[in-house]
Every structure is written in C-alpha cells, then in structure tokens.
Design a protein around this motif. Structure first.
Motif, PDB file in Angstrom:
ATOM      1  N   UNK A   1       4.630   1.458  -3.383  1.00  0.00           N
ATOM      2  CA  UNK A   1       4.827   1.375  -4.833  1.00  0.00           C
ATOM      3  C   UNK A   1       5.136  -0.061  -5.210  1.00  0.00           C
ATOM      4  N   UNK A   2       5.040  -0.372  -6.518  1.00  0.00           N
ATOM      5  CA  UNK A   2       5.479  -1.684  -6.994  1.00  0.00           C
ATOM      6  C   UNK A   2       6.976  -1.800  -6.757  1.00  0.00           C
ATOM      7  N   UNK A   3       7.412  -2.921  -6.178  1.00  0.00           N
ATOM      8  CA  UNK A   3       8.828  -3.076  -5.861  1.00  0.00           C
ATOM      9  C   UNK A   3       9.669  -3.426  -7.085  1.00  0.00           C
ATOM     10  N   UNK A   4       9.140  -4.229  -8.007  1.00  0.00           N
ATOM     11  CA  UNK A   4       9.838  -4.502  -9.262  1.00  0.00           C
ATOM     12  C   UNK A   4       8.803  -4.898 -10.303  1.00  0.00           C
ATOM     13  N   UNK A   5       8.692  -4.094 -11.377  1.00  0.00           N
ATOM     14  CA  UNK A   5       7.724  -4.366 -12.430  1.00  0.00           C
ATOM     15  C   UNK A   5       8.274  -3.789 -13.734  1.00  0.00           C
ATOM     16  N   UNK A   6       8.936  -4.630 -14.532  1.00  0.00           N
ATOM     17  CA  UNK A   6       9.524  -4.223 -15.811  1.00  0.00           C
ATOM     18  C   UNK A   6       8.543  -4.598 -16.918  1.00  0.00           C
ATOM     19  N   UNK A   7       7.984  -3.590 -17.589  1.00  0.00           N
ATOM     20  CA  UNK A   7       6.919  -3.855 -18.558  1.00  0.00           C
ATOM     21  C   UNK A   7       7.421  -4.252 -19.939  1.00  0.00           C
ATOM     22  N   UNK A   8       8.713  -4.078 -20.233  1.00  0.00           N
ATOM     23  CA  UNK A   8       9.226  -4.460 -21.562  1.00  0.00           C
ATOM     24  C   UNK A   8      10.733  -4.668 -21.491  1.00  0.00           C
ATOM     25  N   UNK A   9      11.132  -5.934 -21.386  1.00  0.00           N
ATOM     26  CA  UNK A   9      12.555  -6.283 -21.386  1.00  0.00           C
ATOM     27  C   UNK A   9      12.840  -7.070 -22.656  1.00  0.00           C
ATOM     28  N   UNK A  10      13.693  -6.534 -23.526  1.00  0.00           N
ATOM     29  CA  UNK A  10      14.020  -7.177 -24.795  1.00  0.00           C
ATOM     30  C   UNK A  10      15.064  -8.265 -24.570  1.00  0.00           C
ATOM     31  N   UNK A  11      14.738  -9.502 -24.954  1.00  0.00           N
ATOM     32  CA  UNK A  11      15.630 -10.644 -24.764  1.00  0.00           C
ATOM     33  C   UNK A  11      16.053 -11.227 -26.099  1.00  0.00           C
ATOM     34  N   UNK A  12      17.264 -11.774 -26.142  1.00  0.00           N
ATOM     35  CA  UNK A  12      17.807 -12.435 -27.319  1.00  0.00           C
ATOM     36  C   UNK A  12      17.527 -13.933 -27.186  1.00  0.00           C
ATOM     37  N   UNK A  13      17.168 -14.582 -28.286  1.00  0.00           N
ATOM     38  CA  UNK A  13      16.809 -16.001 -28.272  1.00  0.00           C
ATOM     39  C   UNK A  13      18.025 -16.900 -28.071  1.00  0.00           C
ATOM     40  N   UNK A  14      17.801 -18.010 -27.381  1.00  0.00           N
ATOM     41  CA  UNK A  14      18.743 -19.127 -27.243  1.00  0.00           C
ATOM     42  C   UNK A  14      20.048 -18.777 -26.530  1.00  0.00           C
ATOM     43  N   UNK A  15      20.066 -17.725 -25.745  1.00  0.00           N
ATOM     44  CA  UNK A  15      21.207 -17.390 -24.872  1.00  0.00           C
ATOM     45  C   UNK A  15      20.632 -16.946 -23.532  1.00  0.00           C
ATOM     46  N   UNK A  16      21.459 -17.032 -22.489  1.00  0.00           N
ATOM     47  CA  UNK A  16      21.036 -16.558 -21.172  1.00  0.00           C
ATOM     48  C   UNK A  16      21.146 -15.044 -21.139  1.00  0.00           C
ATOM     49  N   UNK A  17      20.042 -14.381 -20.935  1.00  0.00           N
ATOM     50  CA  UNK A  17      19.973 -12.933 -20.746  1.00  0.00           C
ATOM     51  C   UNK A  17      19.970 -12.713 -19.233  1.00  0.00           C
ATOM     52  N   UNK A  18      21.034 -12.106 -18.708  1.00  0.00           N
ATOM     53  CA  UNK A  18      21.183 -11.964 -17.252  1.00  0.00           C
ATOM     54  C   UNK A  18      20.868 -10.529 -16.854  1.00  0.00           C
ATOM     55  N   UNK A  19      19.927 -10.394 -15.945  1.00  0.00           N
ATOM     56  CA  UNK A  19      19.455  -9.080 -15.506  1.00  0.00           C
ATOM     57  C   UNK A  19      19.772  -8.930 -14.017  1.00  0.00           C
ATOM     58  N   UNK A  20      20.496  -7.867 -13.673  1.00  0.00           N
ATOM     59  CA  UNK A  20      20.804  -7.571 -12.279  1.00  0.00           C
ATOM     60  C   UNK A  20      19.661  -6.760 -11.684  1.00  0.00           C
ATOM     61  N   UNK A  21      19.128  -7.238 -10.586  1.00  0.00           N
ATOM     62  CA  UNK A  21      18.084  -6.505  -9.874  1.00  0.00           C
ATOM     63  C   UNK A  21      18.718  -6.011  -8.588  1.00  0.00           C
ATOM     64  N   UNK A  22      19.167  -4.760  -8.618  1.00  0.00           N
ATOM     65  CA  UNK A  22      19.929  -4.207  -7.504  1.00  0.00           C
ATOM     66  C   UNK A  22      19.104  -3.399  -6.542  1.00  0.00           C
ATOM     67  N   UNK A  23      17.809  -3.426  -6.689  1.00  0.00           N
ATOM     68  CA  UNK A  23      16.963  -2.696  -5.760  1.00  0.00           C
ATOM     69  C   UNK A  23      16.917  -3.456  -4.444  1.00  0.00           C
ATOM     70  N   UNK A  24      17.293  -2.813  -3.391  1.00  0.00           N
ATOM     71  CA  UNK A  24      17.260  -3.496  -2.106  1.00  0.00           C
ATOM     72  C   UNK A  24      15.843  -3.639  -1.565  1.00  0.00           C
ATOM     73  N   UNK A  25      14.863  -3.152  -2.326  1.00  0.00           N
ATOM     74  CA  UNK A  25      13.478  -3.306  -1.895  1.00  0.00           C
ATOM     75  C   UNK A  25      13.046  -4.775  -1.856  1.00  0.00           C
ATOM     76  N   UNK A  26      13.724  -5.631  -2.616  1.00  0.00           N
ATOM     77  CA  UNK A  26      13.387  -7.060  -2.593  1.00  0.00           C
ATOM     78  C   UNK A  26      14.132  -7.806  -1.491  1.00  0.00           C
ATOM     79  N   UNK A  27      15.005  -7.105  -0.781  1.00  0.00           N
ATOM     80  CA  UNK A  27      15.752  -7.726   0.313  1.00  0.00           C
ATOM     81  C   UNK A  27      14.780  -8.258   1.360  1.00  0.00           C
ATOM     82  N   UNK A  28      15.096  -9.414   1.889  1.00  0.00           N
ATOM     83  CA  UNK A  28      14.363 -10.047   2.991  1.00  0.00           C
ATOM     84  C   UNK A  28      12.960 -10.519   2.625  1.00  0.00           C
ATOM     85  N   UNK A  29      12.576 -10.492   1.343  1.00  0.00           N
ATOM     86  CA  UNK A  29      11.276 -11.062   0.955  1.00  0.00           C
ATOM     87  C   UNK A  29      11.313 -12.564   1.232  1.00  0.00           C
ATOM     88  N   UNK A  30      10.317 -13.070   1.877  1.00  0.00           N
ATOM     89  CA  UNK A  30      10.335 -14.460   2.327  1.00  0.00           C
ATOM     90  C   UNK A  30       9.632 -15.421   1.377  1.00  0.00           C
TER      91      UNK A  30
END
Length: 195
Positions: free
Chosen positions: A142-171
């Motif tokens: 399956x796709x390991x991480x694919x977010x098709x619509x993330x709403x962001x606010x302008x001119x500030x840091x939008x911080x997104x936690x990606x807690x899926x361990x599927x991305x662990x050890x990607x080189x």
C-alpha cells in the motif's frame, strides 16, 4: 558500648577449618559503591561502531520553494546540502510547512533523488510514492503516506506528526508537496525525526 563483629569470609580456608573466633582484621572489605553506565552504542558484526540514535532536538533541512503555482509540485528536503531524509534508526517524524497562501496541499512520501542511492542500489525509481506493507494491511503493498488534502494556514508553521512507523528506516525519503491552495504560494518546509 557498640562493637562491630568481624567475621571470616564464608569461602575462606579458615572458615572451612571450623575456626569460630574472629581475629582482628579477619574480614573482607567490599566496596558497595554503585557506578552508573551509559550505553552510547555497539560494535556491529562488521566491526563498525553504531551509535545510539536520539530524537532530533530541532527542525532541520529547511527548504523554501518560491512561487509554486496552483497544482505545482515540490520535493523536500532540497537545501543543496540535504536533498533526502535518512530515517535509519528513526520511526516517526514531524513535517512543518509554512505556506504564504492558506489552503490545501497534498503531501506524499516518495523515493528520494537518483543522486542518492538506497543502501547499495543506484539508480532508484525517484519521485514515486513509497509502497510497502502496513500494520493494517500486512499482506498487501500500500502507499505508505499519501495525504490528498491537508488544510494549511498562511504565514505560520503548520506542524504535522507522521506517526506511522511504515516510514521507519527509509534510506532515501523525500516529500512531494502539491499546492492546491487556488493560487501561487511560497512553501517553506522543515523536518524533525523521532526515535
């Protein structure tokens, strides 16, 4: 009057011989001090030092994409010095995105640039969404991480936690960010990896 009794060590020849009286200084001093230890890593099977990983303490790999058109795609990180993330020893991460125009973006974890190898393989199929088995679908790619619509606010840091361990050890990891905000936008990106 308080007296301390001195005794022979139970494994001594004197104790084995059955001597019951304790002569002066007929005991063994044992140092009772406890010393802390710190594990800083190991030597692997190839004889190479492998240190213990710890969380990144600050965001790094700051990348600024200027005037990204609506529907335009960017790849991050791309600082000149850092053009991929090595997740070896890390499980999760934060991705911080600061757009100049509020609205949606698409975010996908993709194979990094062909200028970097994956372990000992080169070239790699760059820019494609990373696929593999997941905890919810262990017998299917399956796709390991694919977010098709993330709403962001302008001119500030939008911080997104990606807690899926599927991305662990990607080189050779990059993130493809597609601007869907309805107009041109500057997009800044930074990362923090977690053990």
């Amino acid at each position: 009057m308080d007296r301390k009794r001195k005794v022979y060590a139970p494994f001594s020849q004197t104790s084995e011989a059955g001597v019951t009286q304790t002569p002066v200084e007929g005991y063994i001093d044992v140092n009772q001090t406890i010393y802390p230890t710190v594990n800083t890593g190991t030597v692997n099977e190839k004889g190479q030092w492998a240190g213990v990983k710890s969380d990144d303490t600050e965001f790094f790999a700051f990348t600024k994409h200027v005037a990204v058109a609506n529907g335009g795609e960017t790849l991050s990180p791309d600082t000149g010095d850092i053009n991929f993330l090595d997740m070896t020893g890390f499980k999760d991460l934060f991705i911080a995105i600061k757009p100049s125009r509020g609205g949606n973006v698409q975010i996908a974890a993709v194979m990094g640039p062909d200028t970097n190898r994956f372990a000992n393989l080169n070239p790699v199929n760059t820019g494609v969404i990373l696929r593999g088995s997941t905890a919810t679908e262990p017998n299917k790619a399956s796709n390991l991480f694919n977010d098709s619509a993330e709403l962001l606010v302008a001119d500030v840091w939008n911080i997104i936690a990606i807690g899926q361990q599927e991305l662990a050890a990607q080189k050779n990891l990059q993130f493809k960010i597609t601007n869907d905000a309805g107009g041109s936008s500057d997009i800044e990106v930074a990362f923090m990896r977690l053990v």
